[in-house]
Motif scaffolding. Structure first.
Motif, mmCIF file in Angstrom:
data_model
loop_
_atom_site.group_PDB
_atom_site.id
_atom_site.type_symbol
_atom_site.label_atom_id
_atom_site.label_comp_id
_atom_site.label_asym_id
_atom_site.label_seq_id
_atom_site.Cartn_x
_atom_site.Cartn_y
_atom_site.Cartn_z
ATOM 1 N N LYS A 131 60.944 24.613 44.791
ATOM 2 C CA LYS A 131 60.766 23.618 45.846
ATOM 3 C C LYS A 131 61.396 22.289 45.428
ATOM 4 C CE LYS A 131 58.244 26.598 48.055
ATOM 5 N NZ LYS A 131 58.831 27.369 49.187
ATOM 6 N N PRO A 132 61.885 21.524 46.401
ATOM 7 C CA PRO A 132 62.396 20.188 46.078
ATOM 8 C C PRO A 132 61.299 19.326 45.465
ATOM 9 C CG PRO A 132 63.013 20.839 48.301
ATOM 10 C CD PRO A 132 62.018 21.855 47.828
ATOM 11 N N VAL A 133 61.697 18.410 44.622
ATOM 12 C CA VAL A 133 60.757 17.505 43.952
ATOM 13 C C VAL A 133 60.983 16.088 44.461
ATOM 14 C CG1 VAL A 133 60.085 16.514 41.729
ATOM 15 C CG2 VAL A 133 60.652 18.939 41.894
ATOM 16 N N ASP A 134 59.890 15.405 44.772
ATOM 17 C CA ASP A 134 59.964 14.008 45.223
ATOM 18 C C ASP A 134 59.531 13.113 44.070
ATOM 19 O OD1 ASP A 134 59.990 11.589 46.493
ATOM 20 O OD2 ASP A 134 58.246 11.997 47.768
ATOM 21 N N LEU A 135 60.496 12.692 43.247
ATOM 22 C CA LEU A 135 60.158 11.883 42.085
ATOM 23 C C LEU A 135 59.628 10.506 42.463
ATOM 24 C CD1 LEU A 135 62.988 12.520 39.461
ATOM 25 C CD2 LEU A 135 60.733 13.574 39.606
ATOM 26 N N ALA A 136 60.002 10.009 43.614
ATOM 27 C CA ALA A 136 59.568 8.671 44.007
ATOM 28 C C ALA A 136 58.050 8.568 44.088
ATOM 29 C CB ALA A 136 60.193 8.283 45.343
ATOM 30 N N ASN A 137 57.374 9.684 44.364
ATOM 31 C CA ASN A 137 55.921 9.675 44.469
ATOM 32 C C ASN A 137 55.234 10.258 43.239
ATOM 33 O OD1 ASN A 137 55.596 8.503 47.086
ATOM 34 N ND2 ASN A 137 56.423 10.398 47.948
ATOM 35 N N GLN A 208 68.151 12.192 40.859
ATOM 36 C CA GLN A 208 67.114 11.511 41.625
ATOM 37 C C GLN A 208 66.436 10.439 40.758
ATOM 38 O OE1 GLN A 208 63.004 12.686 44.028
ATOM 39 N NE2 GLN A 208 64.451 14.306 43.525
ATOM 40 N N PHE A 209 66.184 10.774 39.490
ATOM 41 C CA PHE A 209 65.581 9.795 38.582
ATOM 42 C C PHE A 209 66.541 8.633 38.338
ATOM 43 C CE2 PHE A 209 62.919 9.515 34.380
ATOM 44 C CZ PHE A 209 62.397 8.314 34.814
ATOM 45 N N LEU A 210 67.817 8.928 38.142
ATOM 46 C CA LEU A 210 68.798 7.860 37.947
ATOM 47 C C LEU A 210 68.813 6.893 39.127
ATOM 48 C CD1 LEU A 210 69.818 9.629 35.537
ATOM 49 C CD2 LEU A 210 72.143 9.040 36.253
ATOM 50 N N LYS A 211 68.729 7.431 40.327
ATOM 51 C CA LYS A 211 68.763 6.577 41.521
ATOM 52 C C LYS A 211 67.544 5.676 41.591
ATOM 53 C CE LYS A 211 71.574 9.945 44.025
ATOM 54 N NZ LYS A 211 71.595 11.007 45.071
ATOM 55 N N LEU A 212 66.379 6.216 41.226
ATOM 56 C CA LEU A 212 65.168 5.398 41.199
ATOM 57 C C LEU A 212 65.254 4.336 40.109
ATOM 58 C CD1 LEU A 212 62.517 8.231 41.637
ATOM 59 C CD2 LEU A 212 63.131 6.501 43.344
#
Length: 372
Positions: A131-137, A208-212
């Protein structure tokens, strides 16, 4: 911290720590590291430490307190930077934050960094159902990025802030599948479609982590890819599986407008040349690597970061040993500005402060690294 800055920074950042720049201008920490990354001569060799465990101990903070509160984490790094006059702060927490975010069983001890306990994928076929992971949360990612944002706010004009982003794709994939299974499947090269599918998934998570992290205002992004080194993976397999995903992550950092650094543990002599193809502005190399070989491979192309032995030299050595090893390293890189002094890997928590002060003193007295 403001009062500390008044007294500590002048002691560790005096005029002429190395030979003066040709224009006679003294730089602050951020400017020194910026210059080293551009291949321009700073006023002295910059210093940035991989010191999260040592910094927490000196601040009287255990690992649970450190990892759970962004204000505490920022304070820990800020105090260490001021205590030793660091030019750069590397914000690191552990090597399992992304693993935990994607479903790996992670243990978070009170007095030690987080650690993982083997993969959760019973077979590579399960990559089709990830499943996709939402690192922002993700709470742990939030603490990490909030701490970096606080450091940027308080120190960003003076000290270079490196937002480390945990594992690289090959490393994350090994955590998800389990190291033994993953290495056997990579070596067999029979399930390449699924292997690359998992690497693609992990690359998306890493980016995704890099973008955050980029949103914090930090000055550089970085990752670690230790299982990709020759101590674990053959150079041929590194070039086929790990290198392409490392290149994609470096490209993501550049798309975000930030320079990129990659760390690989162990003796990396046999992949130094392929590592120059990652596209990273800097490479952080472990103490086991032949320093002269790294110098010759990277000179005038990539900034070398490292690589004093964190255990036997910085944690267990005497100040005299630290001074001698620091001088050796400075002399190897005396003919290039592309050098940032650091330990080769994370400093143990019990590293003596007097040894770090010996390193600072060596930088103050050593004239190597800046042309006359």
């Amino acid at each position: 911290l403001t009062r500390l800055r008044t007294f500590i920074i002048p002691w560790c950042w005096p005029h002429g720590i190395n030979a003066a720049r040709k224009d006679g201008r003294e730089l602050n920490g951020r400017q020194r590291i910026d210059a080293a990354l551009r291949g321009e001569w700073p006023d002295r060799t910059p210093l940035m430490l991989h010191n999260f465990m040592m910094a927490a101990r000196e601040a009287g903070v255990n690992m649970r307190q450190f990892r759970e509160d962004p204000v505490t984490m920022a304070r820990v790094f800020g105090e260490a930077a001021e205590r030793y006059g660091l030019d750069g702060i590397m914000v690191d927490v552990d090597t399992v934050t992304l693993s935990g975010a994607v479903g790996v069983d992670v243990d978070l001890p009170e007095d030690n960094p987080g650690r993982s306990h083997g993969g959760f994928m019973k077979s590579l076929e399960e990559v089709r159902d990830l499943k996709p992971v939402d690192l922002a949360n993700n709470p742990r990612v939030q603490v990490w990025t909030e701490a970096v944002a606080l450091l940027v706010k308080d120190y960003g004009n003076e000290i270079f802030i490196r937002g480390n982003c945990d594992q690289s794709p090959f490393s994350l994939a090994s955590s998800m599948r389990g190291m033994d299974h993953w290495l056997m499947e990579v070596a067999a090269q029979e399930d390449d479609e699924l292997v690359f599918a998992l690497l693609d998934y992990c690359t998306d998570v890493c980016c995704q982590f890099l973008k955050l992290m980029a949103k914090t205002g930090c000055h550089m992004l970085s990752n670690g890819d230790s299982p990709a080194g020759p101590d674990v993976l053959s150079p041929r397999l590194y070039g086929k599986y790990a290198l392409p995903s490392e290149q994609r992550v470096a490209a993501c950092s550049h798309e975000l407008g930030l320079p990129y650094l990659l760390h690989i543990c162990g003796k990396t002599d046999r992949i130094l040349q392929p590592m120059t193809e990652i596209g990273a502005e800097a490479l952080e190399i472990d103490y086991k690597t032949n320093v002269q070989a790294a110098h010759d491979a990277f000179k005038d192309k990539i900034t070398f970061v490292g690589n004093l032995d964190p255990s036997e030299v910085l944690a267990r050595g005497t100040p005299a040993v630290v001074k001698a090893k620091t001088e050796e390293l400075l002399n190897v890189f005396a003919d290039t500005p592309r050098f940032i002094l650091n330990s080769g890997c994370a400093l143990p928590a019990d590293t003596p402060g007097e040894n770090i002060r010996a390193m600072c003193a060596c930088l103050r007295s050593n004239a190597a690294g800046v042309p006359a």
